[in-house]
Design an enzyme around this catalytic site. Structure first.
Site, short mmCIF file in Angstrom:
data_model
loop_
_atom_site.label_atom_id
_atom_site.label_comp_id
_atom_site.label_asym_id
_atom_site.label_seq_id
_atom_site.Cartn_x
_atom_site.Cartn_y
_atom_site.Cartn_z
N TRP A 1 11.81 51.91 -45.54
CA TRP A 1 11.14 50.63 -45.35
C TRP A 1 9.78 50.62 -46.03
O TRP A 1 9.17 49.56 -46.23
CB TRP A 1 10.98 50.33 -43.86
N ASP A 2 9.30 51.82 -46.40
CA ASP A 2 8.00 51.94 -47.05
C ASP A 2 7.88 50.98 -48.23
O ASP A 2 6.82 50.40 -48.47
CB ASP A 2 7.80 53.36 -47.60
N LYS B 1 2.81 58.09 -33.34
CA LYS B 1 2.71 58.76 -34.64
C LYS B 1 1.96 57.89 -35.64
O LYS B 1 1.27 58.38 -36.52
CB LYS B 1 4.13 59.05 -35.16
N GLN B 2 2.10 56.57 -35.48
CA GLN B 2 1.55 55.64 -36.46
C GLN B 2 1.42 54.26 -35.86
O GLN B 2 1.83 54.01 -34.73
CB GLN B 2 2.47 55.58 -37.68
N GLU C 1 7.64 56.59 -34.53
CA GLU C 1 8.78 57.48 -34.31
C GLU C 1 8.53 58.49 -33.19
O GLU C 1 9.39 59.34 -32.94
CB GLU C 1 9.12 58.20 -35.61
#
Length: 765
Positions: A364-365, A606-607, A494
């Site tokens: 998806w980046d 995580k993000q 994640e």
């Protein structure tokens, strides 16, 4: 170690000396690519001195092999095969002998060793002097670039200048046809970001009957074919070459200060899956090599420089007041530009073509972090990247059926050929937000470019099929007053897997429905012939519109009224908060030191997740809401993902905290140069590089699209004097120049345009 940034240039990265650690690290930083293929910045003699090299790999985008994924316990619908981009023959390999002594950095004495990556020209240059054990000296200059004008071409020029007369100088150029190109070390094999293949093999054979060195290679399991060819020209035509064990060799007597030049051209052809095309493709590559050899290195280089000049004329961002950040930013844009597939059949991997991390997979980046740069600077590349998604719609439909959804498509979380390749479904297939990510990119592309031809064809089909999937995945929950819910999903974070109603996923799905509704209604109301043909082809029913409208209106977006906080998902606030402050620094990233179930039990990110949702749709949230949510989620986020910092930095800009925004931007802009994530050796962090561009344009520039109008709310960090960038919008080119006194907007190309600067309407002409 960071390459030394020269004080007299904001365009050049310089490495000086012969430090093994530095040279090895910079293999990634000095990598060159063009979207078709890329080659790491390894030394020409690296094979003989392994301590100077992590990987010499040359990679062709989407040239991959596969092998079955071995599960201890299998279940229906698991991904079946690894897809792994494999290194192809190394066209950089060179051997230099003086008086029968082989050059390398550990033999004789090497002085003035310097490598420079010129970002403006896209050329890597290496210079040094070498004195052998007999005291005879040779000055060496090696230039290298990967061409955009000839996408197959790696061009090199080796200039050798002896200090003595009467010595024997030998040069050997090798097109390495090894059938395996290195192994992942035992130390790295447990890192899920790296695929530890036992063998990365292909079959190879030399093609006879051509004046040029030609190889035909074929992967073992995917049966993909590739032609690799080489042509060498020595400046001294009186010296004839000999072929020994696949290497082209020259031997000559030196004359003091008389330079000998070897021009070397290596071509990596197009991937094909029909072995009968071997002969025609080999002929094409051989002809290409003949053509470029006639033009010569200097002419091909000049064409390349002009291409780079055109790229920078629209894509450069100029920062006044911080030279380190300036060159770091250009480094990121340079690599981002190198990474993109340009043929509509291939995409951008998480590491670009600079390393083997993540197996060369597309994530998806691309849509959420990398495509915006191309969308506003080179929209034709953005279209090609989206066209790749269109080509894999059949596989996405098949995946939806495997997930028991009878209608629609689910794009693979990580893939090359369109099929799911993520062996860990909680952080793979469960991330169904990828559908919404792609739909968002499609819709934004149409709005920014006005490309109705794409919108009514490929775009329309993608939007309908992704919306159909969400309609099938979700249901109306009677216990939530009939709200539409999406259960059993994983959001961008994640460290929180398989939850109900991830806020980001639900919001993306809501907008996916709206995008599909908008495009379908436009096709029907305008009687667009192409659009109607697409709807007929995919058996669209008008009743679907009402279903999507209802699902969008009823979409459940979890919110904690008591705390006045947006909930990341139904369960997040019910978990204990991870003690980030007292976690040993050596235990980050957490994914390498704790079982997934341990991590999943806690509030730890995580993000960016909810913060990303609020950044993308900022106008849908109040300033106070974004501020509360930002403070809460920042405290529980480790930034173990390279995708995280840019989002938090941009949101900090929007909230007016420029000091915090600048701190995040520093980490983003210098991530690979400082090896912030401790894995730059495996390839650059391409998505983070896209985040760097967004941090300037979306963050400090405050640019965002509202319906059909560009809005700007610029905020300049106190550390800088000025920032200037250009964007393309509906065929116009706009230059935005920001300083502490104000902002100037100049229309450089195209028809008049109205934009908004904060609450003020500006008319550009």
């Amino acid at each position: 170690m960071i390459p030394l940034i020269t004080k007299d240039s904001k365009w050049i990265l310089t490495e000086e000396g012969t430090s093994e650690k530095t040279i090895k690290q910079n293999e990634t930083l000095f990598a060159l690519s063009n979207g078709h293929f890329g080659t790491r910045g390894s030394l020409e003699e690296a094979e003989r001195t392994r301590e100077y090299s992590h990987s010499e790999a040359t990679l062709v985008n989407a040239f991959y092999d596969s092998e079955p994924i071995q599960y201890g316990e299998w279940a229906y619908g698991y991904a079946e095969e690894h897809q792994t981009v494999i290194p192809v023959p190394n066209g950089k390999k060179l051997a230099i002998k003086l008086d029968n002594e082989m050059f390398d950095l550990d033999s004789g004495k090497t002085t003035n060793h310097k490598r420079q990556l010129d970002l403006k020209q896209g050329v890597l240059t290496r210079t040094f002097s070498w004195k052998n054990t007999k005291g005879h000296q040779l000055d060496v200059k090696i230039e290298r670039f990967v061409s955009y004008n000839y996408p197959e071409l790696l061009a090199q020029k080796i200039t050798l200048t002896p200090h003595d007369t009467g010595c024997e100088l030998q040069v050997a150029a090798t097109l390495d046809d090894l059938e395996h190109m290195g192994m992942v070390s035992e130390e790295e094999s447990n890192d899920p970001r790296i695929k530890a293949q036992k063998e990365r093999q292909f079959q190879s054979e030399r093609i006879e009957g051509s004046e040029n060195q030609m190889l035909h290679i074929k992967t073992n399991n995917t049966h993909l074919h590739l032609i690799v060819g080489e042509k060498n020209n020595l400046s001294d035509s009186s010296v004839k070459s000999r072929f020994i064990n696949g290497s082209e060799n020259w031997s000559m007597e030196t004359a003091k200060d008389r330079s000998v030049t070897l021009e070397r051209f290596v071509a990596y052809g197009n991937i094909f899956d029909d072995g009968s095309k071997n002969e025609s493709e080999a002929e094409r590559i051989s002809d290409l090599l003949d053509d470029v050899a006639k033009l010569g290195f200097d002419e091909i280089k000049e064409q390349h420089i002009q291409f780079m000049k055109a790229f920078w004329s629209i894509s450069d961002i100029q920062i006044e007041g911080d030279d380190e950040i300036q060159v770091g930013l250009r480094f990121n844009l340079f690599h981002l530009h190198q990474a993109a597939g340009r043929d509509g059949l291939r995409n951008m991997s998480a590491k670009g073509l600079t390393g083997e991390g993540y197996e060369g997979h597309y994530f998806w980046d691309t849509e959420m972090y990398m495509l915006p740069f191309f969308l506003y600077t080179q929209p034709e590349i953005a279209e090609n990247l989206l066209n790749y998604r269109y080509t894999i719609l059949p596989q996405a439909r098949e995946r939806a059926r495997e997930m028991a959804i009878d209608n629609g498509a689910l794009f693979a979380w990580r893939t090359i050929n369109g099929k799911e390749a993520s062996a860990y479904y909680p952080a793979g297939t469960a991330q169904i937000h990828i559908n919404g990510d792609i739909a968002h990119a499609v819709h934004t592309y149409i709005k920014v470019t006005g490309d109705q031809a794409f919108g009514m064809n490929e775009g329309l089909e993608i939007l309908v099929e992704t919306a159909r999937f969400y309609a099938g995945w979700g249901h109306y929950d009677k216990k939530r007053n009939g709200a539409f819910v999406l259960n059993g999903v994983t959001g961008p974070d994640e460290y929180t897997a398989i939850v109900n109603n991830n806020y980001y996923t639900n919001l993306m799905a809501k907008h996916n429905f709206n995008y599909a509704i908008e495009m379908v209604e436009e096709a029907l109301e305008s009687n667009d012939v192409i659009g109607e043909m697409v709807l007929e082809k995919i058996n669209f029913q008008k009743s679907e519109l009402e279903n999507w409208k209802k699902a969008s209106e009823k979409m459940f977006l979890p919110y904690d009224e008591e705390q006045e906080l947006t909930m990341q998902d139904d369960s997040f606030f019910h978990k204990e908060v991870w003690d980030i402050e007292n976690t040993p620094k050596d235990n980050f990233p957490l994914l390498l030191h704790y079982h997934p179930l341990t991590i999943y039990r806690y509030q730890v990110n995580k993000q960016a997740d909810t913060v990303l949702a609020e950044f993308l749709f900022s106008d849908e949230f109040s300033h106070s809401q974004k501020k509360r949510d930002y403070a809460y989620y920042e405290a529980v986020t480790t930034h173990d993902s390279s995708l995280s910092r840019s989002i938090f930095g941009m949101m900090a800009s929007h909230l007016g905290d420029l000091d915090k925004a600048y701190g995040y931007f520093m980490d983003t802009a210098l991530m690979d140069l400082t090896d912030l994530q401790s894995n730059t050796k495996d390839g650059v962090h391409a998505a983070n590089m896209g985040g760097t561009w967004m941090s300037i344009v979306y963050g400090f520039g405050g640019m965002h699209l509202v319906k059909d109008t560009l809005h700007f709310s610029p905020r300049l960090p106190k550390n800088w004097t000025a920032v200037s960038f250009k964007v393309q919008f509906h065929g116009r080119v706009i230059q935005v120049s920001i300083n502490h006194e104000g902002t100037d907007y100049n229309l450089l190309k195209g028809e008049t345009l109205t934009i908004r600067h904060f609450d003020e309407e500006k008319y550009l002409k």
